[in-house]
Scaffold this active site. Sequence first.
Site, PDB file in Angstrom:
ATOM      1  N   LYS A 111      -4.195  20.175  26.480  1.00 45.18           N
ATOM      2  CA  LYS A 111      -4.798  19.416  27.585  1.00 45.18           C
ATOM      3  C   LYS A 111      -3.963  18.158  27.775  1.00 45.18           C
ATOM      4  O   LYS A 111      -4.046  17.206  26.998  1.00 45.18           O
ATOM      5  CB  LYS A 111      -6.250  19.062  27.304  1.00 45.18           C
ATOM      6  CG  LYS A 111      -6.897  18.392  28.520  1.00 45.18           C
ATOM      7  CD  LYS A 111      -8.394  18.303  28.394  1.00 45.18           C
ATOM      8  CE  LYS A 111      -9.045  17.870  29.710  1.00 45.18           C
ATOM      9  NZ  LYS A 111      -8.577  16.594  30.211  1.00 45.18           N
ATOM     10  N   GLU A 152      -0.012  18.634  35.778  1.00 37.12           N
ATOM     11  CA  GLU A 152      -0.246  17.261  35.364  1.00 37.12           C
ATOM     12  C   GLU A 152       1.081  16.494  35.318  1.00 37.12           C
ATOM     13  O   GLU A 152       2.066  16.999  34.775  1.00 37.12           O
ATOM     14  CB  GLU A 152      -0.866  17.331  33.958  1.00 37.12           C
ATOM     15  CG  GLU A 152      -1.613  16.130  33.548  1.00 37.12           C
ATOM     16  CD  GLU A 152      -3.112  16.184  33.855  1.00 37.12           C
ATOM     17  OE1 GLU A 152      -3.573  17.031  34.654  1.00 37.12           O
ATOM     18  OE2 GLU A 152      -3.817  15.329  33.292  1.00 37.12           O
TER      19      GLU A 152
HETATM   20  S1  IVH Z   1      -7.208  23.637  34.244  1.00 37.01           S
HETATM   21  C1  IVH Z   1     -10.411  24.684  37.405  1.00 37.01           C
HETATM   22  N1  IVH Z   1      -5.522  23.128  32.302  1.00 37.01           N
HETATM   23  O1  IVH Z   1      -7.955  18.132  32.941  1.00 37.01           O
HETATM   24  C2  IVH Z   1      -9.761  24.151  36.183  1.00 37.01           C
HETATM   25  N2  IVH Z   1      -6.545  21.300  33.389  1.00 37.01           N
HETATM   26  O2  IVH Z   1     -10.821  17.685  32.982  1.00 37.01           O
HETATM   27  C3  IVH Z   1      -8.616  23.303  36.489  1.00 37.01           C
HETATM   28  N3  IVH Z   1      -5.830  19.102  32.532  1.00 37.01           N
HETATM   29  O3  IVH Z   1      -8.265  17.716  36.399  1.00 37.01           O
HETATM   30  C4  IVH Z   1      -8.050  22.579  35.357  1.00 37.01           C
HETATM   31  N4  IVH Z   1      -4.419  19.862  31.022  1.00 37.01           N
HETATM   32  O4  IVH Z   1      -5.965  17.367  35.406  1.00 37.01           O
HETATM   33  C5  IVH Z   1      -6.349  22.613  33.211  1.00 37.01           C
HETATM   34  N5  IVH Z   1      -3.993  22.838  30.577  1.00 37.01           N
HETATM   35  C6  IVH Z   1      -4.812  22.329  31.491  1.00 37.01           C
HETATM   36  C7  IVH Z   1      -4.976  20.938  31.633  1.00 37.01           C
HETATM   37  C8  IVH Z   1      -5.865  20.455  32.597  1.00 37.01           C
HETATM   38  C9  IVH Z   1      -4.948  18.784  31.573  1.00 37.01           C
HETATM   39  C10 IVH Z   1      -6.607  18.134  33.321  1.00 37.01           C
HETATM   40  C11 IVH Z   1      -6.612  18.431  34.797  1.00 37.01           C
HETATM   41  C12 IVH Z   1      -8.044  18.428  35.228  1.00 37.01           C
HETATM   42  C13 IVH Z   1      -8.734  17.791  34.070  1.00 37.01           C
HETATM   43  C14 IVH Z   1     -10.112  18.342  33.961  1.00 37.01           C
END
Ligand code: IVH
Length: 688
Positions: free
Chosen positions: A131, A189
């Site tokens: 993440k 990101e």
């Molecule tokens: S998937 C519908 N994958 O976390 C799902 N998000 O808390 C879309 N983020 O706004 C997100 N790493 O900016 C996804 N490997 C990852 C991620 C990630 C960071 C962030 C993203 C999102 C936030 C949500």
Amino acid sequence: MQSELFIPESAPISLQENSKTTSEIEKLRDEIRFHDYQYYVLDNPLIPDNEYDNLFRKLQDLENQDPSLITPDSPTQRVGGKPLKSFDSITHRIPMLSLNNALTEEEAIAFDKRIREGLDQDELQYAVEPKFDGLAITLTYEDGKLVQGATRGDGYTGEDVTSNIKTIRSIPTKLHILDAPKLIEVRGEVLMLKKDFARLNKEQEEAGQKIFANPRNAAAGSLRQLDPNITRTRPLHFFAYGIGYFEGIPQFERHSDAMNFLDSLRIPVSSERDVVQGIQGLLNYYNKIGNKRENLPFDIDGVVYKVNHFNYQEQLGFVSRAPRWAIAHKFPAQEALTLIDSIDVQVGRTGAITPVARLSPVIVGGVTVTNATLHNQDEIDRKDIRVGDTVSVRRAGDVIPEVVKVIIEKRPEKSEPFNLLNLINSKCPVCGSHVIKQPDEVVARCTGGLFCSAQRKQAILHFASRRALNIEGLGEKLVDQLVNENLVTSLPDIYRLDLDTLAKLERMGRKSAQNILESIQKSKQTTFARFIYGLGIRNVGEATAKDLARYFGNLADLQSSDALKLQQVSDIGPIVAESIFQFFSEEHNKHVIDALIEAGINWESSPGQNLLEGKLNGMTFVLTGSLSTLSRDEAKELIEAAGGKVSGSVSKKTNYVIAGEDAGSKLLKARELGINVIDENAFRLMLN
Ligand code: IVH
């Protein structure tokens, strides 16, 4: 119809020649894109910097010869453009949603159970990823060309930050695919690497500019700059984690296939991504990445689990603003509580006085922390940090630990607000010189210059550092001894050291002394850019030093340039130009430079790109409207320096009309007479 693009009159281009140039240009662009990918995405450069620079310059030259061949996806078009007044707002075709969090192992287990029950499956396959702790953006590619970059905003509408996105070198402006999809939105990101963050904050601190609390804030602050030329100087990275709206891409069954597809397009995706089975797979991944977290080059705040098969994702759907098929399993924060025993000050290379908290030792993220930087008085005031306070301390990778906040409830009675200048009585604790704080700066500075041994030590360390003259072995301990014993009082003294003097120093044998002398000797053969950087001119980092070296090519031209001329170098604005001009105006700096050259420091010289002389010989220009980065007088000065003439009215003899905003009757006249009309950018292209 009269084209507003600059077409050189003297060299009409035949169709045949034109198509030859076009294919040569495209070939060069592909070659540069390939090396950008090797360097910025794979971290595996295949050619030295100067060879890359040559390719780039060759492309620039070809494009300058016929600017009508410039396309928005050309590597040369990553450079900024004009500052914006505000960002346009855009609506996402598919909303950018958020993720639910699991804060404990139990919550992760419950997530897997919910999914299995919902789908009536015994075990599921998951795609797992870090993440990333940055800010979410979406990139839109039409027919393989990057047409837009936008922030997440509230998930439904975001801001158009295309010009800024284009300055991020790891983001391709053209996809690596022959049969490009009609439309694809890449989601991911933007972040700043820990090492780049540390360097940026150090530079900001020295320059008396805003300090960022963490890499995420630095990335967000850099991406949301209205002037893309500022964003360009900030080292940002990007990792994709999914696809938004699309038309004309292959049908994928699984998220991991979609990610591999993005990888094949040369979109950066994390090599830490994986595919695992069941809850045990998820927890193993969590532990594996958790153990690696410290050593990853960027900050992460957890890992993300995604049901891998798209048909299962569809069945599970969404609850309010987050998918049911994914969850972020968060890591515990790398923060701990401790006491501030005292507050000390340190003096930096440019005299910046930095307050440092001495802490009761505490373990944060597996490492014992005893000091934390407090940055400057403004930061201390903002957080109201006092000696005796209990504070929470945060560290991220190699970044200097920081005080996040004071636990006010634990503050002892009788504590006093901390005042840096009172503590040191406005005198440098090292050399006793006066300490001043300029009204427009947040840092206080020692005025002692190289008279101050702390500044001297830092200046020597900087000069000897890896990216400057790269004198191996000339580290902190040795510099301390050399300065304390007055063996080195200014930079050229380094080159006067001899074996006997060095060998007599504490903990230094003849062999190590010999090695150091050899690396000092070796450092004499250097590059112009390293030399400029090594001088430690305020506001001149490595990138600016390279720009200066490339532009001027030789020391004499650089030294004799005034602030206006310096601003002709790309990316150099009035503040940086003034620092450079001031530096070279100081008599003692001139002596130091002369002595260094006399000591034998040398580099291969190059012609430089500033050789304006004669470029506009015999040409007549008319200026109309207001230009955005130059005054009329400045533009005139540049034209004349290059051998051209400026006239007040348009006639048949006029070669070019340079039109700025709100251009009036002269523009109409030029159109009537069929005179070439160019804008400020085309004018700069002619000069460079
Ligand atoms: S998937 C519908 N994958 O976390 C799902 N998000 O808390 C879309 N983020 O706004 C997100 N790493 O900016 C996804 N490997 C990852 C991620 C990630 C960071 C962030 C993203 C999102 C936030 C949500």
